[in-house]
Design an enzyme around this catalytic site. Structure first.
Site, short mmCIF file in Angstrom:
data_model
loop_
_atom_site.label_atom_id
_atom_site.label_comp_id
_atom_site.label_asym_id
_atom_site.label_seq_id
_atom_site.Cartn_x
_atom_site.Cartn_y
_atom_site.Cartn_z
N ILE A 12 0.84 -1.20 0.00
CA ILE A 12 0.00 0.00 0.00
C ILE A 12 0.87 1.25 0.00
O ILE A 12 0.57 2.24 -0.67
CB ILE A 12 -0.95 0.00 1.22
CG1 ILE A 12 -1.89 -1.20 1.18
CG2 ILE A 12 -1.76 1.30 1.27
CD1 ILE A 12 -2.70 -1.39 2.44
N GLY A 13 1.95 1.21 0.76
CA GLY A 13 2.81 2.39 0.80
C GLY A 13 3.89 2.28 1.84
O GLY A 13 3.86 1.40 2.71
N THR A 19 6.52 0.00 6.27
CA THR A 19 5.83 -0.44 5.06
C THR A 19 4.47 -1.05 5.42
O THR A 19 4.35 -1.78 6.40
CB THR A 19 6.68 -1.48 4.31
OG1 THR A 19 7.98 -0.92 4.08
CG2 THR A 19 6.05 -1.83 2.98
N ASP A 140 -0.80 12.75 15.83
CA ASP A 140 -0.36 12.90 14.44
C ASP A 140 -1.54 12.84 13.48
O ASP A 140 -1.47 12.18 12.44
CB ASP A 140 0.68 11.83 14.11
CG ASP A 140 1.39 12.09 12.78
OD1 ASP A 140 1.54 13.28 12.40
OD2 ASP A 140 1.79 11.12 12.12
#
EC number: 2.7.11.22
Length: 303
Positions: A12-13, A19, A140
């Site tokens: 996914i990213g 990761t 965040d």
């Protein structure tokens, strides 16, 4: 549980938290998101995971019993590999296909309808109020970790894992954005749940603007952009013993909220200002924001 039970589908990213993979559970057919993070081992003869990490995971597993609809489910946690210095921990979350950033980008001009934004905000605040009631500060919040299902359900992700993520983030050369950070964080002062409400205000404005509200490239630059809108706070509100003195910023007064979010009616502008209040002790809470009249009246109703 072993992560080998899941069949990887796609990466996914790669972000500050490591990761992320989309995977399939062959037993249920459901998709999950796998996040592998490295955690430094605790001290003592046995090594292994530090007690702070164990406590953090235990709290999140307890939250699972509530099955809150606006919080991403942490379905499993497992230690998959270990060296003398660190342990690789894999977190198994429910998978949601898109984040708020993608959702906003996909909306055709002129952007999301006001009633859709109000619905998203109500869900966002319900999830956050649930976390705050359980003494979890997200720290965040940004459009990338607010997920939106295909049915329009908002789910908060990446919360309550600050200790687990801190080591991984130090290893990852990813610039963590300052754009959603509260002034007390930028000033390296003490902080608590109000930091999240500042981020909510930035994201609320972005839902209308379709671009971030404050785009600073350093802590001082970010604060300067904030003060360009809300004005330089009075000396009494400035925290003591912080990295930047109030005198480092030029005096300026507040600007109308509608100058940066012209689509906001008066009560919406008032709510935004209550979120973007410099003094965290005076900033609106998620619980109080949920009661705000703006989120409960239809567009076009009398003020």
């Amino acid at each position: 549980m072993a992560t080998s039970r899941y069949e990887p589908v796609a990466e996914i990213g790669v972000g500050a938290y490591g990761t992320v993979y989309k995977a399939r559970d062959p037993h249920s057919g459901h998709f999950v998101a796998l996040k592998s993070v490295r955690v430094p081992n605790g001290g003592g003869a046995g090594g292994g995971l530090p007690i702070s990490t164990v406590r953090e995971v235990a709290l999140l597993r307890r939250l699972e019993a509530f099955e809150h609809p606006n919080v991403v489910r942490l379905m499993d946690v497992c230690a998959t590999a270990r060296t003398d210095r660190e342990t690789k921990v894999t977190l198994v979350f429910e998978h949601v296909d898109q984040d708020l950033r993608t959702y906003l980008d996909k909306a055709p001009p002129p952007g999301l309808p006001v009633e859709t934004i109000k619905d998203l905000m109500r869900q966002f605040l319900r999830g956050l109020d649930f976390l705050h009631a359980n003494c979890i500060v997200h720290r965040d919040l940004k459009p990338e970790n607010i997920l939106v299902t295909s049915g329009g359900t908002v789910k908060l992700a990446d919360f309550g894992l600050a200790r687990i993520y801190s080591y991984q983030m130090a290893l990852t050369p990813v610039v963590v954005t300052l754009w959603y950070r509260a002034p007390e964080v930028l000033l390296q002062s003490t902080y608590a749940t109000p930091v999240d409400m500042w981020s909510v205000g930035c994201i609320f404005a972005e839902m209308f603007r379709r671009k971030p509200l404050f785009c600073g490239n350093s802590e001082a630059d970010q604060l300067g952009k904030i003060f360009d809108l809300i004005g330089l706070p009075p000396e009494d509100d400035w925290p003591r013993d912080v990295s930047l003195p109030r005198g480092a910023f030029s005096p300026r007064g507040p600007r109308p909220v509608q100058s940066v979010v012209p689509e906001l009616e008066e009560s919406g502008a008032q709510l935004l200002l209550e979120m973007l209040t410099f003094n965290p002790h005076k900033r609106i809470s998620a619980f109080r924001a949920l009661q705000h009249s703006y989120l409960h009246k239809a567009e076009g109703d009398a003020e």
